[in-house]
Design a protein around this motif. Structure first.
Motif, PDB file in Angstrom:
ATOM      1  N   ASN A  16       4.840  68.596 -52.272  1.00  0.00           N
ATOM      2  CA  ASN A  16       3.887  67.737 -51.566  1.00  0.00           C
ATOM      3  C   ASN A  16       3.126  68.446 -50.457  1.00  0.00           C
ATOM      4  N   VAL A  17       3.294  69.763 -50.326  1.00  0.00           N
ATOM      5  CA  VAL A  17       2.491  70.498 -49.350  1.00  0.00           C
ATOM      6  C   VAL A  17       1.058  70.542 -49.876  1.00  0.00           C
TER       7      VAL A  17
ATOM      8  N   GLN B 237       5.878  78.772 -58.781  1.00  0.00           N
ATOM      9  CA  GLN B 237       4.499  78.323 -58.580  1.00  0.00           C
ATOM     10  C   GLN B 237       4.442  77.401 -57.366  1.00  0.00           C
ATOM     11  N   PRO B 238       3.916  77.876 -56.243  1.00  0.00           N
ATOM     12  CA  PRO B 238       3.777  76.981 -55.085  1.00  0.00           C
ATOM     13  C   PRO B 238       2.677  75.943 -55.335  1.00  0.00           C
ATOM     14  N   ALA B 239       2.840  74.785 -54.747  1.00  0.00           N
ATOM     15  CA  ALA B 239       1.804  73.753 -54.806  1.00  0.00           C
ATOM     16  C   ALA B 239       0.711  74.086 -53.795  1.00  0.00           C
ATOM     17  N   TRP B 240      -0.547  73.911 -54.192  1.00  0.00           N
ATOM     18  CA  TRP B 240      -1.652  74.100 -53.248  1.00  0.00           C
ATOM     19  C   TRP B 240      -2.930  73.507 -53.822  1.00  0.00           C
ATOM     20  N   ARG B 241      -3.938  73.428 -52.997  1.00  0.00           N
ATOM     21  CA  ARG B 241      -5.223  72.881 -53.414  1.00  0.00           C
ATOM     22  C   ARG B 241      -6.270  73.994 -53.386  1.00  0.00           C
ATOM     23  N   ARG B 242      -6.917  74.210 -54.526  1.00  0.00           N
ATOM     24  CA  ARG B 242      -7.943  75.248 -54.599  1.00  0.00           C
ATOM     25  C   ARG B 242      -9.156  74.873 -53.741  1.00  0.00           C
TER      26      ARG B 242
ATOM     27  N   ILE C   5       9.270  58.608 -53.608  1.00  0.00           N
ATOM     28  CA  ILE C   5       8.970  60.041 -53.610  1.00  0.00           C
ATOM     29  C   ILE C   5       8.288  60.415 -54.923  1.00  0.00           C
ATOM     30  N   GLN C   6       7.203  61.176 -54.811  1.00  0.00           N
ATOM     31  CA  GLN C   6       6.468  61.663 -55.964  1.00  0.00           C
ATOM     32  C   GLN C   6       6.420  63.190 -55.945  1.00  0.00           C
ATOM     33  N   TYR C   7       6.445  63.785 -57.148  1.00  0.00           N
ATOM     34  CA  TYR C   7       6.400  65.245 -57.272  1.00  0.00           C
ATOM     35  C   TYR C   7       5.035  65.769 -57.713  1.00  0.00           C
ATOM     36  N   ARG C   8       4.077  64.892 -57.893  1.00  0.00           N
ATOM     37  CA  ARG C   8       2.660  65.234 -58.036  1.00  0.00           C
ATOM     38  C   ARG C   8       2.399  66.242 -59.162  1.00  0.00           C
ATOM     39  N   GLY C   9       2.994  65.976 -60.324  1.00  0.00           N
ATOM     40  CA  GLY C   9       2.721  66.812 -61.485  1.00  0.00           C
ATOM     41  C   GLY C   9       3.574  68.058 -61.599  1.00  0.00           C
ATOM     42  N   SER C  10       4.614  68.161 -60.791  1.00  0.00           N
ATOM     43  CA  SER C  10       5.464  69.344 -60.808  1.00  0.00           C
ATOM     44  C   SER C  10       6.230  69.477 -62.120  1.00  0.00           C
ATOM     45  N   VAL C  11       6.628  70.704 -62.407  1.00  0.00           N
ATOM     46  CA  VAL C  11       7.569  70.997 -63.487  1.00  0.00           C
ATOM     47  C   VAL C  11       8.839  71.510 -62.823  1.00  0.00           C
TER      48      VAL C  11
ATOM     49  N   GLY D 281       9.696  57.443 -48.014  1.00  0.00           N
ATOM     50  CA  GLY D 281       9.054  58.525 -48.747  1.00  0.00           C
ATOM     51  C   GLY D 281       7.626  58.746 -48.313  1.00  0.00           C
ATOM     52  N   LYS D 282       6.926  57.664 -48.029  1.00  0.00           N
ATOM     53  CA  LYS D 282       5.532  57.770 -47.576  1.00  0.00           C
ATOM     54  C   LYS D 282       5.446  58.505 -46.244  1.00  0.00           C
ATOM     55  N   ASP D 283       6.323  58.144 -45.302  1.00  0.00           N
ATOM     56  CA  ASP D 283       6.295  58.791 -43.989  1.00  0.00           C
ATOM     57  C   ASP D 283       6.715  60.257 -44.074  1.00  0.00           C
ATOM     58  N   LEU D 284       7.745  60.540 -44.868  1.00  0.00           N
ATOM     59  CA  LEU D 284       8.171  61.928 -45.042  1.00  0.00           C
ATOM     60  C   LEU D 284       7.035  62.766 -45.610  1.00  0.00           C
ATOM     61  N   THR D 285       6.331  62.209 -46.591  1.00  0.00           N
ATOM     62  CA  THR D 285       5.247  62.949 -47.236  1.00  0.00           C
ATOM     63  C   THR D 285       4.109  63.239 -46.268  1.00  0.00           C
ATOM     64  N   SER D 286       3.670  62.212 -45.551  1.00  0.00           N
ATOM     65  CA  SER D 286       2.480  62.380 -44.708  1.00  0.00           C
ATOM     66  C   SER D 286       2.748  63.173 -43.442  1.00  0.00           C
ATOM     67  N   VAL D 287       3.948  63.036 -42.859  1.00  0.00           N
ATOM     68  CA  VAL D 287       4.221  63.701 -41.583  1.00  0.00           C
ATOM     69  C   VAL D 287       4.947  65.034 -41.781  1.00  0.00           C
ATOM     70  N   TYR D 288       6.037  65.030 -42.526  1.00  0.00           N
ATOM     71  CA  TYR D 288       6.856  66.231 -42.654  1.00  0.00           C
ATOM     72  C   TYR D 288       6.361  67.188 -43.744  1.00  0.00           C
TER      73      TYR D 288
END
Length: 631
Positions: free
Chosen positions: A354-355, A306-311, A279-285, A515-522
């Protein structure tokens, strides 16, 4: 997914503008939410109410919905733009109140809920010594823990009475909120407030929800009745009394397991567990406030200022999460409770970190985000703490000793026959709230409120509950009221998801493929996909209670045989990341205690350095001069 938001520039700019405006009001409210719930210096219930009104007003602004709906009519939209606009439209439709009276009522409710929350946070809660009569202040979490571990029945009874005192304290103010919530729902065209909340969050109404819950209730009622008979036969009829039940079920087990869940190691164990799952948190604080104190909100939670999102240009905005639990590190059983809370709330944080979509609207936890969808992620991950495969790797004492099989066996023997009690306690909350909002307004009195709570506890749980319904904090706050059914639906999916992974991979713990499956699907789709569709996508089956009921019905000897095999394999293998190993889960961790910053992985040598500093703080604050084994 597509990194940049393709399509007509005018539409992209429109989406970007709404994203920035939403992010601003979201963050302002969440910062005040955290400050008031943690009782930080300068916190203000008035500021919380004001920013909540600003937040609600933005979501309820009909010009936003009108503009989004107009953009959706364009034939030249890219598929990604259409998806984003679709979620924006769904979100605004959850909050638009065209009737001016509804808007005024929402503002009134925000103020009333903030005042009630402030009063509840500062309530003088505690218990009286049955012999001396001396009053000891204690939070609701401490009172529940005391009922689990206190040897003296009088102490347990006093703790239970402390929890019961919450109902009369909140009732008068809460009754006004109930009435206004129902008025709001009816103005919006719903049967009542519960119907309004579940429709907004899950996409289907109260009648469909309770058809699902009624099926589970019917299937687990005979299991519950048999379990109550068994407990009375094993421990005596008094074990069924609400102040005795928790101790009868967990007292001995808690003492036996406690050495293998040192509180001060919980953050490290959580981090290594999630690292082993990939599981990765992708730069979260993440800011963690883990220890109980006077004035702190009485329930663990994880929220995202701060929600995660892509500009639209493809750049990534990492999440900021605020995470709290209510541990008293020197209290028996608190280490296990804290770790389970870390796994649970850390699961929420992993999900929302991871959204990966082109708007923060996808990664906020309120409607139209499904309650069940959100809770499925956290409950799946906290379920690991009961597995032999996890205990054999991560349940380790301060002296480095793995929890012996005899303790694991005793824990399973003590808990498995009574797991149905958890199911029934979960069901009691939505049945109580359903009945509450269906009660005629002229019958709503403090006495009727308490009588209804007792009636539902008796009907659903077989007797008065160790956790009085009016002590459940979810029912008071707007964002968590009419919410608890999500835990029930989520638990169904947890068992179905576990069965899927075990069938597909053979194991879950320390398996990065999970973790990979949870991230990509859920996780990555956020609320852009429906919960029931995601469960079917991952598991290949529609959501059913079958896996959960089958677990409850599994004979204890069969469960023990499988768990022992998993435990022995785990002890032999050890954890993927051992104590002291540096881990990288893509997160900055800040450990705080109210306004005090205890440690920060950015300045204290990574997560392991932050954990070491936190461990030293816990030792100094709670164990100095008390226990030579802490050295």
């Amino acid at each position: 997914m597509v990194q940049q938001l393709d399509g007509p520039t005018e539409v992209t700019n429109f989406i970007s503008d709404l994203n920035i405006k939403y992010e601003k009001v979201h963050k302002a409210f969440e910062d005040n939410f955290w400050a008031t719930k943690m009782n930080l210096q300068g916190c203000s219930s008035e500021a919380l109410a004001r920013t909540k009104t600003d937040y609600d007003s933005f979501l309820a602004d009909p010009t936003n919905l009108k503009a989004v709906s107009e953009k959706l009519q364009r034939p030249d939209l890219s598929s990604e733009q259409r998806k984003v606009l679709g979620v924006l439209e769904r979100t605004f439709k959850c909050y638009i109140t065209e009737d001016p009276a509804a808007g005024s009522l929402k503002e009134k409710l925000n103020e009333a809920e903030a005042k009630l929350a402030a009063a509840r946070n500062t309530m003088q809660l505690g218990y009286s010594d049955p012999e001396s009569g001396v009053f000891t202040a204690a939070s609701s979490v401490q009172l529940r823990n005391l009922m689990r571990v206190a040897e003296a029945e009088g102490a347990r009874r006093s703790a239970y009475e402390g929890l019961r005192s919450i109902g009369p304290f909140v009732s008068e103010s809460f009754l006004g909120i109930i009435k206004d919530r129902n008025k709001l729902a009816k103005l919006l065209g719903f049967e009542d407030y519960y119907d309004y909340k579940v429709t907004a969050a899950e996409g289907f109404g109260k009648s469909r929800l309770f058809a699902i819950l009624d099926d589970l209730e019917a299937k687990t009622r005979p299991i519950m009745e048999a379990a109550r008979q068994r407990l009375a036969a094993e421990k005596g009829p008094a074990a069924l009394e609400p102040h005795n039940m928790s101790q009868a079920l967990a007292g001995d087990t808690t003492k036996a397991t406690d050495p293998y869940f040192p509180f001060e190691d919980a953050v490290d164990v959580w981090g290594r567990t999630f690292a082993g799952l990939g599981i990765q948190y992708r730069g979260s604080v993440m800011t963690l406030d883990l220890c109980d104190r006077q004035g702190k909100y009485s329930n663990g939670f994880c929220h995202w200022p701060q929600p995660a999102w892509r500009r639209s240009d493809g750049s990534w905005v990492p999440a900021h999460a605020n995470f709290t639990s209510l541990a008293t590190p020197d209290q028996l059983g608190s280490g296990k409770t804290a770790l389970e809370t870390l796994l649970h709330e850390g699961g929420h944080a992993a999900h929302f970190a991871n959204v990966d979509q082109h708007s923060p609207f996808f990664s906020q936890e309120r409607a139209p985000t499904s309650v069940a969808y959100a809770e499925n992620q956290s409950m799946f991950l906290d379920s690991l703490a009961g597995d032999g495969a996890w205990l054999g790797r991560y349940a380790v004492s301060r002296q480095g000793e793995v929890m012996p099989w005899s303790v694991v066996q005793q824990m399973l023997q003590d808990t498995h026959p009574y797991e149905v009690f958890t199911v029934r306690a979960m069901l009691a909350v939505p049945y109580f709230e359903k009945a509450l909002y269906e009660m005629p307004e002229d019958q709503l009195t403090p006495e009727a409120l308490q009588a209804l709570a007792d009636e539902i506890e008796t009907k659903v749980q077989g007797g008065l509950s160790p956790r009085p319904l009016l002590s459940v904090p979810h029912i008071l706050a707007d964002e968590s009221s009419c919410y608890y059914h999500g835990y029930v639906l989520a638990e169904m999916s947890v068992h179905q998801t576990r069965d899927h992974f075990l069938e597909k991979y053979g194991h879950i713990v320390d398996n990065p493929q999970v973790g990979k499956d949870l991230t990509s699907v859920y996780w990555e789709p956020g609320n852009g996909a429906m919960f029931l569709d995601l469960v079917q996508q991952l598991t290949g089956k529609p959501l059913l209670a079958d896996a959960w009921v089958a677990k409850l019905q599994l004979p204890t000897d069969q469960l023990l045989a499988k768990q022992k095999q998993d435990y022995e394999t785990a002890v032999k293998a050890g954890p993927k990341f051992k104590p002291g190993d540096e881990i990288d889960i893509g997160m900055r961790v800040r450990l705080v205690h109210g306004d005090e910053v205890i440690s920060d992985s950015d300045t204290d040598g990574g997560i392991q350095g932050a954990c070491a500093k936190f461990k030293a703080w816990v030792r100094q604050q709670y164990f100095a001069g008390k226990d030579e084994n802490m050295q």
